[in-house]
Design a protein around this motif. Structure first.
Motif, mmCIF file in Angstrom:
data_model
loop_
_atom_site.group_PDB
_atom_site.id
_atom_site.type_symbol
_atom_site.label_atom_id
_atom_site.label_comp_id
_atom_site.label_asym_id
_atom_site.label_seq_id
_atom_site.Cartn_x
_atom_site.Cartn_y
_atom_site.Cartn_z
ATOM 1 N N GLN A 157 0.732 32.376 40.516
ATOM 2 C CA GLN A 157 1.305 33.941 40.809
ATOM 3 C C GLN A 157 2.872 33.685 41.501
ATOM 4 O OE1 GLN A 157 -1.572 35.609 43.416
ATOM 5 N NE2 GLN A 157 -2.863 36.383 41.791
ATOM 6 N N LEU A 158 2.995 32.763 42.411
ATOM 7 C CA LEU A 158 4.214 32.709 42.782
ATOM 8 C C LEU A 158 5.279 31.886 41.898
ATOM 9 C CD1 LEU A 158 3.390 30.663 46.408
ATOM 10 C CD2 LEU A 158 4.049 32.913 45.996
ATOM 11 N N GLU A 159 4.977 31.118 40.945
ATOM 12 C CA GLU A 159 5.687 30.506 39.810
ATOM 13 C C GLU A 159 6.245 31.812 39.028
ATOM 14 O OE1 GLU A 159 3.673 27.491 37.744
ATOM 15 O OE2 GLU A 159 4.014 26.162 39.437
ATOM 16 N N GLU A 160 5.249 32.753 38.832
ATOM 17 C CA GLU A 160 5.569 33.795 37.904
ATOM 18 C C GLU A 160 6.590 34.763 38.473
ATOM 19 O OE1 GLU A 160 5.874 36.522 34.863
ATOM 20 O OE2 GLU A 160 4.984 34.488 34.881
ATOM 21 N N ALA A 161 6.323 34.976 39.803
ATOM 22 C CA ALA A 161 7.366 35.774 40.715
ATOM 23 C C ALA A 161 8.642 35.232 41.002
ATOM 24 C CB ALA A 161 6.775 36.000 42.282
ATOM 25 N N HIS A 162 8.500 33.940 40.870
ATOM 26 C CA HIS A 162 9.703 33.131 40.896
ATOM 27 C C HIS A 162 10.606 33.311 39.670
ATOM 28 C CE1 HIS A 162 12.932 30.195 42.271
ATOM 29 N NE2 HIS A 162 12.619 29.509 41.180
ATOM 30 N N ARG A 163 10.126 33.261 38.538
ATOM 31 C CA ARG A 163 10.602 33.369 37.416
ATOM 32 C C ARG A 163 11.255 34.910 37.255
ATOM 33 N NH1 ARG A 163 6.099 29.914 35.665
ATOM 34 N NH2 ARG A 163 5.078 31.733 34.987
ATOM 35 N N THR A 164 10.567 35.841 37.662
ATOM 36 C CA THR A 164 10.809 37.143 37.442
ATOM 37 C C THR A 164 12.025 37.338 38.388
ATOM 38 O OG1 THR A 164 8.742 37.941 37.173
ATOM 39 C CG2 THR A 164 10.294 39.643 37.881
ATOM 40 N N ILE A 165 12.245 36.501 39.760
ATOM 41 C CA ILE A 165 13.233 36.817 40.647
ATOM 42 C C ILE A 165 14.614 36.370 39.757
ATOM 43 C CG2 ILE A 165 14.232 36.108 42.731
ATOM 44 C CD1 ILE A 165 11.525 36.186 43.846
ATOM 45 N N LEU A 166 14.534 35.096 39.346
ATOM 46 C CA LEU A 166 15.414 34.422 38.533
ATOM 47 C C LEU A 166 16.138 35.387 37.315
ATOM 48 C CD1 LEU A 166 14.289 30.569 38.242
ATOM 49 C CD2 LEU A 166 16.007 31.765 39.735
ATOM 50 N N VAL A 167 14.952 36.072 36.731
ATOM 51 C CA VAL A 167 15.640 36.940 35.597
ATOM 52 C C VAL A 167 16.602 38.014 36.163
ATOM 53 C CG1 VAL A 167 14.629 38.551 33.748
ATOM 54 C CG2 VAL A 167 13.921 36.348 34.118
ATOM 55 N N LEU A 168 15.865 38.846 37.350
ATOM 56 C CA LEU A 168 16.440 39.833 37.953
ATOM 57 C C LEU A 168 17.791 39.401 38.494
ATOM 58 C CD1 LEU A 168 13.567 41.411 39.823
ATOM 59 C CD2 LEU A 168 14.526 42.388 37.700
ATOM 60 N N GLU A 169 18.038 38.218 39.161
ATOM 61 C CA GLU A 169 19.245 37.694 39.685
ATOM 62 C C GLU A 169 20.156 37.330 38.614
ATOM 63 O OE1 GLU A 169 18.142 34.332 41.926
ATOM 64 O OE2 GLU A 169 17.817 35.418 43.766
ATOM 65 N N LYS A 170 19.685 36.750 37.576
ATOM 66 C CA LYS A 170 20.805 36.759 36.187
ATOM 67 C C LYS A 170 21.159 38.057 35.583
ATOM 68 C CE LYS A 170 20.678 34.589 31.558
ATOM 69 N NZ LYS A 170 20.751 35.871 30.639
ATOM 70 N N ASP A 171 20.161 39.016 35.421
ATOM 71 C CA ASP A 171 20.831 40.453 35.204
ATOM 72 C C ASP A 171 21.623 40.968 36.176
ATOM 73 O OD1 ASP A 171 19.112 40.164 32.828
ATOM 74 O OD2 ASP A 171 17.471 41.400 33.842
ATOM 75 N N ALA A 172 21.549 40.738 37.585
ATOM 76 C CA ALA A 172 22.264 41.283 38.446
ATOM 77 C C ALA A 172 23.673 40.529 38.535
ATOM 78 C CB ALA A 172 21.770 41.459 39.720
ATOM 79 N N THR A 173 23.477 39.173 38.400
ATOM 80 C CA THR A 173 24.883 38.642 38.067
ATOM 81 C C THR A 173 25.772 38.933 37.188
ATOM 82 O OG1 THR A 173 23.826 36.698 39.295
ATOM 83 C CG2 THR A 173 25.827 36.209 38.207
ATOM 84 N N GLU A 174 24.872 38.981 35.893
ATOM 85 C CA GLU A 174 25.910 39.513 34.529
ATOM 86 C C GLU A 174 26.502 40.851 34.921
ATOM 87 O OE1 GLU A 174 22.896 39.070 31.513
ATOM 88 O OE2 GLU A 174 23.074 36.915 31.306
ATOM 89 N N LYS A 175 25.606 41.745 35.340
ATOM 90 C CA LYS A 175 26.192 43.151 35.669
ATOM 91 C C LYS A 175 27.381 42.974 36.568
ATOM 92 C CE LYS A 175 21.606 45.327 34.480
ATOM 93 N NZ LYS A 175 20.873 46.443 35.233
#
Length: 216
Positions: A131-149
């Motif tokens: 669960q923590l690994e999945e949450a971490h992957r989700t956070i990385l995706v959100l951070e990537k999207d936020a950085t790109e935006k």
């Protein structure tokens, strides 16, 4: 030579119904069911002799000699069944051996409980880790999207700033900023020549005027 002791892993027991009694494993399911139901010890010195389990299909087919089966209890609950069988001799399980097993059975039951708790804990830890690994992957995706935006927004802002100067110049040239429209030197000179033409066209002969206009 020294004897080799083989430690077997515990196996699940599937209780058969009364109409279709079967022993998928190498033991008497009838005896195990009886111990589970009554929570008592079953000791057969000669399993093939007359007893209440003589009709069991496993006993009929395998003709075991000695059988000992007793429940492993912990705080009044069965946590396992100990099933021992000797196919070489009758009366293999003496009273002293049975008493010894009774003494250590409680410790065996506690050990089984601890093993189950540890296995359950390991399973929960593994599940929580996933669960923590999945949450971490989700956070990385959100951070990537936020950085790109953020980068896109910053680029757009810089582009807008870079275009402010040219925009103001164009607006000034077109007169859209409220100032007088830009007039080139050629346009200004053309207007001056036109004014001079109208001043002299009636005072100079046409041939001479045409020559002068050609020169200008």
């Amino acid at each position: 030579g020294s004897k080799i002791i083989e430690v077997l892993q515990s196996k699940p027991f599937f209780i058969s119904d009364e109409e279709n009694i079967s022993s998928p494993l190498n033991f008497s399911s009838t005896i195990v069911n009886y111990v589970i139901r009554t929570q008592t010890i079953v000791l057969l010195d000669n399993a093939s002799d007359q007893n209440i389990f003589i009709g069991d299909s496993y006993i009929l087919n395998n003709q075991p000699k000695s059988i000992l089966c007793f429940p492993l209890m912990n705080q009044g609950e069965i946590v396992g069944i100990m099933y021992l069988e000797n196919n070489l001799t009758t009366y293999a399980f003496t009273p002293s051996r049975v008493e010894l097993l009774k003494i250590i059975s409680s410790q065996i039951a506690v050990s089984i409980e601890n093993s189950l708790l540890y296995a359950n804990l390991e399973e929960k830890v593994a599940e929580r880790t996933n669960q923590l690994e999945e949450a971490h992957r989700t956070i990385l995706v959100l951070e990537k999207d936020a950085t790109e935006k953020q980068l896109a927004g910053g680029f757009a802002h810089e582009m807008r700033n870079a275009l402010v100067g040219p925009k103001l110049v164009i607006q000034h040239l077109l007169g859209q900023d409220g100032s007088k429209p830009f007039e080139s030197k050629s346009l200004i000179n053309s207007r001056k020549l036109k004014g001079i033409y109208f001043l002299i066209k009636d005072k100079i002969p046409e041939d001479t005027l045409n020559i002068a206009l050609g020169e200008m």
